[in-house]
Design a protein around this motif. Structure first.
Motif, PDB file in Angstrom:
ATOM      1  N   GLY A 106      63.452 -54.171 -33.000  1.00  0.00           N
ATOM      2  CA  GLY A 106      63.828 -55.562 -33.116  1.00  0.00           C
ATOM      3  C   GLY A 106      63.674 -56.071 -34.536  1.00  0.00           C
ATOM      4  O   GLY A 106      63.114 -55.416 -35.410  1.00  0.00           O
ATOM      5  N   GLN A 159      55.752 -58.618 -31.736  1.00  0.00           N
ATOM      6  CA  GLN A 159      56.212 -57.290 -32.127  1.00  0.00           C
ATOM      7  C   GLN A 159      55.171 -56.624 -33.008  1.00  0.00           C
ATOM      8  O   GLN A 159      54.444 -57.276 -33.746  1.00  0.00           O
ATOM      9  CB  GLN A 159      57.538 -57.372 -32.883  1.00  0.00           C
ATOM     10  CG  GLN A 159      58.699 -57.817 -32.010  1.00  0.00           C
ATOM     11  CD  GLN A 159      60.005 -57.780 -32.767  1.00  0.00           C
ATOM     12  OE1 GLN A 159      60.012 -57.623 -33.980  1.00  0.00           O
ATOM     13  NE2 GLN A 159      61.107 -57.909 -32.065  1.00  0.00           N
ATOM     14  N   ALA A 428      70.611 -49.441 -25.345  1.00  0.00           N
ATOM     15  CA  ALA A 428      70.272 -50.863 -25.315  1.00  0.00           C
ATOM     16  C   ALA A 428      68.923 -51.100 -25.971  1.00  0.00           C
ATOM     17  O   ALA A 428      68.023 -50.265 -25.919  1.00  0.00           O
ATOM     18  CB  ALA A 428      70.245 -51.362 -23.870  1.00  0.00           C
ATOM     19  N   GLY A 429      68.800 -52.269 -26.613  1.00  0.00           N
ATOM     20  CA  GLY A 429      67.543 -52.600 -27.272  1.00  0.00           C
ATOM     21  C   GLY A 429      67.314 -51.883 -28.581  1.00  0.00           C
ATOM     22  O   GLY A 429      66.213 -51.950 -29.126  1.00  0.00           O
ATOM     23  N   ARG A 431      67.275 -48.612 -29.032  1.00  0.00           N
ATOM     24  CA  ARG A 431      66.501 -47.373 -28.887  1.00  0.00           C
ATOM     25  C   ARG A 431      67.225 -46.148 -29.425  1.00  0.00           C
ATOM     26  O   ARG A 431      66.598 -45.105 -29.627  1.00  0.00           O
ATOM     27  CB  ARG A 431      66.138 -47.168 -27.415  1.00  0.00           C
ATOM     28  CG  ARG A 431      67.319 -46.906 -26.510  1.00  0.00           C
ATOM     29  CD  ARG A 431      66.928 -46.999 -25.052  1.00  0.00           C
ATOM     30  NE  ARG A 431      66.542 -48.352 -24.699  1.00  0.00           N
ATOM     31  CZ  ARG A 431      66.074 -48.684 -23.492  1.00  0.00           C
ATOM     32  NH1 ARG A 431      65.913 -47.763 -22.575  1.00  0.00           N
ATOM     33  NH2 ARG A 431      65.779 -49.943 -23.224  1.00  0.00           N
ATOM     34  N   ARG A 460      59.322 -49.322 -26.097  1.00  0.00           N
ATOM     35  CA  ARG A 460      60.327 -50.374 -26.004  1.00  0.00           C
ATOM     36  C   ARG A 460      60.531 -51.066 -27.342  1.00  0.00           C
ATOM     37  O   ARG A 460      61.622 -51.529 -27.653  1.00  0.00           O
ATOM     38  CB  ARG A 460      59.902 -51.403 -24.959  1.00  0.00           C
ATOM     39  CG  ARG A 460      60.880 -52.543 -24.784  1.00  0.00           C
ATOM     40  CD  ARG A 460      60.385 -53.534 -23.750  1.00  0.00           C
ATOM     41  NE  ARG A 460      60.323 -52.934 -22.427  1.00  0.00           N
ATOM     42  CZ  ARG A 460      59.916 -53.587 -21.337  1.00  0.00           C
ATOM     43  NH1 ARG A 460      59.531 -54.860 -21.437  1.00  0.00           N
ATOM     44  NH2 ARG A 460      59.895 -52.992 -20.160  1.00  0.00           N
ATOM     45  N   GLU A 461      59.484 -51.133 -28.168  1.00  0.00           N
ATOM     46  CA  GLU A 461      59.562 -51.880 -29.417  1.00  0.00           C
ATOM     47  C   GLU A 461      59.757 -51.017 -30.651  1.00  0.00           C
ATOM     48  O   GLU A 461      60.231 -51.492 -31.674  1.00  0.00           O
ATOM     49  CB  GLU A 461      58.286 -52.705 -29.616  1.00  0.00           C
ATOM     50  CG  GLU A 461      57.990 -53.712 -28.527  1.00  0.00           C
ATOM     51  CD  GLU A 461      57.248 -53.092 -27.361  1.00  0.00           C
ATOM     52  OE1 GLU A 461      56.818 -51.926 -27.506  1.00  0.00           O
ATOM     53  OE2 GLU A 461      57.101 -53.755 -26.328  1.00  0.00           O
TER      54      GLU A 461
END
Length: 568
Positions: A106, A159, A428-429, A431, A460-461
């Motif tokens: 992100g 984050q 998605a995101g 990754r 995920r981050e």
């Protein structure tokens, strides 16, 4: 630099005192101790380059005395080394190449960064990110607690930015584990397998070294629970499986046996003591001749690799069993610990286990994928599930393999010794950096991989890569026998690439047919990018083709309002 010649003390007879000419003096006339002392002041990269110039400098630069001085400069607090054939060289290279790199998915910054490096760490052996922090185990058995700096993103979420400071969590650690789910939010506790000196009883013998499991809070590093085993029990690996209320700890002994015990994590923070029962796992009880070499686990399944390269599986839920094997024919809900053998053509060296898919790497460097393929996380070029191990033909000899919730990553090395990160599945995101729509085949990700990267992990981050080069652990892949490398008609799924050297023409024809079947120009460009990722090209060549295709795609997109490409 050490020069091979030096000017004389006076002018040569008959030279008229001209400068620039001198009698050649061999560097071999210098005392070896002096040459080693001078060379030890060079950077490690220059010492390696100097050792490749000639045989004499190769011997000097490879001397243990040079590396002892370098190691003491890199790690002044490191004590005497006694393990391995070249302990000082191994220790120096471990500490020179150690590093933990990350790339946040992100935010606006999309570049690789390096976390703080503990000065006391003797190389990096393993790492594990948790909800708030990162834990690193070095080769001396010291477990470091890297505390992260947290920043708020534009969406109001917290984050991970970077590890800003570190403390020593414990010493004498052998292995550690946490909740095996891909989401780090579940990793509340850290289980550490360690060796501790126990005091002797009254009138009895002196203290003995016993193995124990210590449980720490990941948020603060506070120890909340400890269990100690009999001194005759020696373990080397620990993994977790199951939910919080029925958390099963699997312990691998040095003899290759599996023991298990059950802990209720919801009661660990209560100030009371109780006894847990250690029992032999069914895989070791029913198959006593097997010697397990390593384990892997996720939330609802466990995988065992024997010393002979065999693979055995435990699956505890019917949904995951169906995803992995495509059927519920052999699933017994009343006997979930029954090991199931996988049929494989060669010895398996290591594996990666995701939630409902897995990857295996055999002794010839071949990659086999199995399980759910809804997002293309098997890298077979399609989205068809595989109920048995299926080879991904266009990938060979990986350095590391990682399977997440619905995507997979492979760390590989090109023929020019540069390393690259390949990924497939859901993008998605962020990754899969550079591929937001994902890919059903392994494609090169837009990540600058460190030269000595050896393992990776994705949350995920963030995407993490561990760098630490061990000269004693070199690639152990064997060459595929000629009878198995040629003369086979087996082709890879979705690409048509055969294993025999003469199958390149057939593969190119299949590539052209796939490009021709694409309805729009944009789709053909995207398919061509995937095909470039499949081809065994050098990293520089792949970068060139991808950049050229991006330029053509931008030029074609700006020429007119063509149809939008379909979602992947």
């Amino acid at each position: 630099m050490v020069k091979r010649s030096c000017p004389p003390c006076g002018p040569e007879p008959g030279s008229g005192g001209k400068k620039g000419r001198g009698n050649p003096v061999s560097v071999q006339l210098f005392p070896p101790e002096l040459v080693e002392h001078i060379i030890s002041f060079l950077p490690v990269r220059d010492i390696v380059a100097l050792g490749q110039t000639c045989r004499y400098f190769q011997e000097v630069c490879d001397a243990e005395g040079v590396w002892r001085r370098i190691c003491r400069r890199l790690s002044p607090r490191l004590r005497e080394q006694g393990a391995g054939a070249r302990p000082w060289k191994r220790a120096a290279i471990l500490n020179y190449t150690k590093g933990l790199y990350f790339q946040a998915f992100g935010g606006r910054r999309r570049c690789l960064s390096k976390s703080v490096a503990p000065l006391l760490a003797h190389g990096y052996r393993r790492f594990l990110p948790t909800k708030d922090h990162v834990f690193i185990l070095d080769y001396a058995g010291t477990l470091f607690f890297l505390k992260n700096a947290l920043v708020s993103s534009t969406l109001g979420q917290i984050q991970w930015k970077r590890a800003c400071r570190y403390v020593i969590l414990c010493r004498g650690a052998k292995d550690f584990a946490s909740d095996p789910r891909s989401d780090t939010v579940y990793r509340k506790y850290l289980y550490v397998l360690a060796t501790r000196e126990q005091p002797g009883g009254v009138g009895g013998p002196g203290g003995r070294a016993c193995d124990c499991v210590e449980v720490y809070l990941q948020s603060s590093g506070q120890r909340v629970f400890k269990m100690t085993f009999h001194y005759s029990m020696r373990f080397k690996q620990i993994v977790l499986v199951g939910q919080e209320t029925q958390r099963a700890l699997l312990l691998l002994t040095e003899e290759g046996k599996i023991y298990s015990l059950v802990v209720n994590e919801t009661q660990l923070d209560q100030p009371r003591s109780y006894t847990v029962q250690l029992a032999l796992r069914k895989v070791s009880r029913c198959l006593p001749h097997l010697r397990v070499a390593r384990m892997a686990s996720n939330q609802s399944s466990t995988l065992y690799i024997t010393d002979q390269g065999g693979v055995y599986f435990e699956v505890h839920t019917p949904g995951v069993y169906r995803d992995l094997f495509g059927t519920l024919h052999a699933f017994d809900p009343l006997d979930q610990q029954m090991p199931l053998a996988l049929s494989l053509p060669a010895k398996i060296l290591f594996c990666a286990l995701g939630y409902n898919h897995l990857g295996l790497v055999d002794e010839f460097g071949r990659i086999f994928m199995q399980g759910n393929n809804r997002y293309g996380q098997l890298g077979t070029g399609d989205k068809m599930d595989r109920g048995e191990p299926t080879q991904v033909h266009y990938l060979q000899c990986p350095i590391a393999l990682w399977c997440g919730l619905n995507h997979s990553l492979v760390l590989s090395q090109s023929s020019d010794f540069s390393k690259e990160l390949l990924g497939c599945g859901c993008g998605a995101g962020g990754r899969l950096p550079g591929w937001p729509k994902g890919s059903a085949s392994f494609v090169k990700l837009h990540v600058k991989v460190p030269l000595c990267a050896c393992s990776l992990c994705s949350t995920r981050e963030c995407l993490y890569m561990l760098s630490s080069h061990d000269i004693e652990h070199r690639p152990t892949y064997r060459d595929l026998p000629a009878s198995r490398a040629t003369g086979t008609s087996e082709s890879s799924v979705g690409t048509g690439t055969s294993q025999d050297p003469g199958g390149a023409a057939q593969a190119c024809e299949e590539y052209l047919s796939q490009i021709h079947s694409c309805p729009t120009l944009q789709d053909r460009m995207e398919k061509m990018k995937e095909i470039v990722g499949w081809m065994p090209l050098l990293a520089a060549q792949k970068d060139f083709f991808w950049e050229a295709l991006n330029m053509l795609q931008r030029a074609a997109g700006g020429g007119g309002p063509g149809p939008a490409p379909p979602e992947s």
